[in-house]
Design an enzyme around this catalytic site. Structure first.
Site, PDB file in Angstrom:
ATOM      1  CB  CYS A  12       1.250  -3.792   5.414  1.00 15.03           C
ATOM      2  SG  CYS A  12      -0.280  -4.647   5.880  1.00 15.03           S
ATOM      3  CG  HIS A  25      -0.238   0.007   2.543  1.00 17.54           C
ATOM      4  ND1 HIS A  25       0.256   1.148   3.110  1.00 17.54           N
ATOM      5  CD2 HIS A  25       0.051  -0.997   3.416  1.00 17.54           C
ATOM      6  CE1 HIS A  25       0.807   0.878   4.279  1.00 17.54           C
ATOM      7  NE2 HIS A  25       0.706  -0.438   4.484  1.00 17.54           N
TER       8      HIS A  25
END
Length: 224
Positions: free
Chosen positions: A192, A176
């Site tokens: 992440c 992301h």
């Protein structure tokens, strides 16, 4: 490390495929060692639903800026390979080449997914919800967002998210964007992989759903 013009012009061949336009007047403020090619690549984007500011390139090590590199791998073109130890994500290209993106990765080895997955979902300006583990570890920080946070300039997932699934199940691991570009190349996230917003927008439009992603193991030395 002194930022030189030679270092920063390496990404120039990517400008055509990335759809960048001419250098904007405000780019001069980024400093004397920033090449026009990289300045344009990381300029502000004003065609999104929310503002994407220009990246202050003086706060990002130039080795983590997007560039095409030689890359030997057994993976097929179109595969994404994430190397948390080196803080890079590679989009494999034909003929031993790859697009290399700098990334930020998880602080602790136990937080990080590893192995193979596929991108089962893509989202622009995604909604963010902290995982139960994140809320349990840091209730004061994440508890207020237990119900989720809508996409926007202040959302920690940034402008795009690629959702990794394995065996049909969400791994809760994403590639992301970020609203903290100075964290690229560091160990900061809760597991992440974060990219500069300009880079995740670029990667997002290059890869379809069902793209294979390979995340290499994280060594304890790399997270120290």
């Amino acid at each position: 490390m002194r930022i030189t013009r030679r270092t920063l012009v390496l990404g120039a061949p990517l400008l055509g495929v990335a759809g960048c336009t001419t250098v904007r007047p405000d780019i001069a403020a980024l400093g004397p060692y920033i090449s026009p090619q990289y300045a344009a690549m990381y300029a502000a984007i004003d065609t999104e639903p929310f503002p994407v500011p220009a990246v202050d390139l003086s706060r990002v090590d130039p080795v983590f800026l997007r560039q095409e590199v030689a890359y030997a791998t057994q993976e097929h073109p179109g595969t994404i390979v994430v190397d948390p130890n080196q803080r890079y994500a590679y989009l494999v290209l034909p003929r031993g080449r790859a697009l290399r993106y700098g990334v930020g990765v998880g602080r602790e080895e136990g937080f990080n997914f590893q192995g193979e997955a596929i991108i089962a979902r893509k989202a622009e300006w995604p909604r963010w919800t902290p995982t139960p583990n994140m809320i349990r570890r840091e209730p004061e920080r994440y508890g207020p967002y237990a119900g989720g946070l809508e996409g926007g300039a202040d959302n920690p997932l940034g402008a795009r998210a690629l959702y990794l699934y394995r065996d049909g199940r969400d791994t809760l691991y994403r590639l992301h964007g970020t609203n903290e570009p100075w964290t690229i190349g560091t160990t900061v996230s809760s597991g992440c992989v974060r990219l500069l917003n300009q880079d995740i927008i670029d990667l997002y439009r290059r890869v379809p759903v069902n793209t294979k992603v390979v995340v290499r193991p994280t060594s304890s030395a790399a997270t120290s």
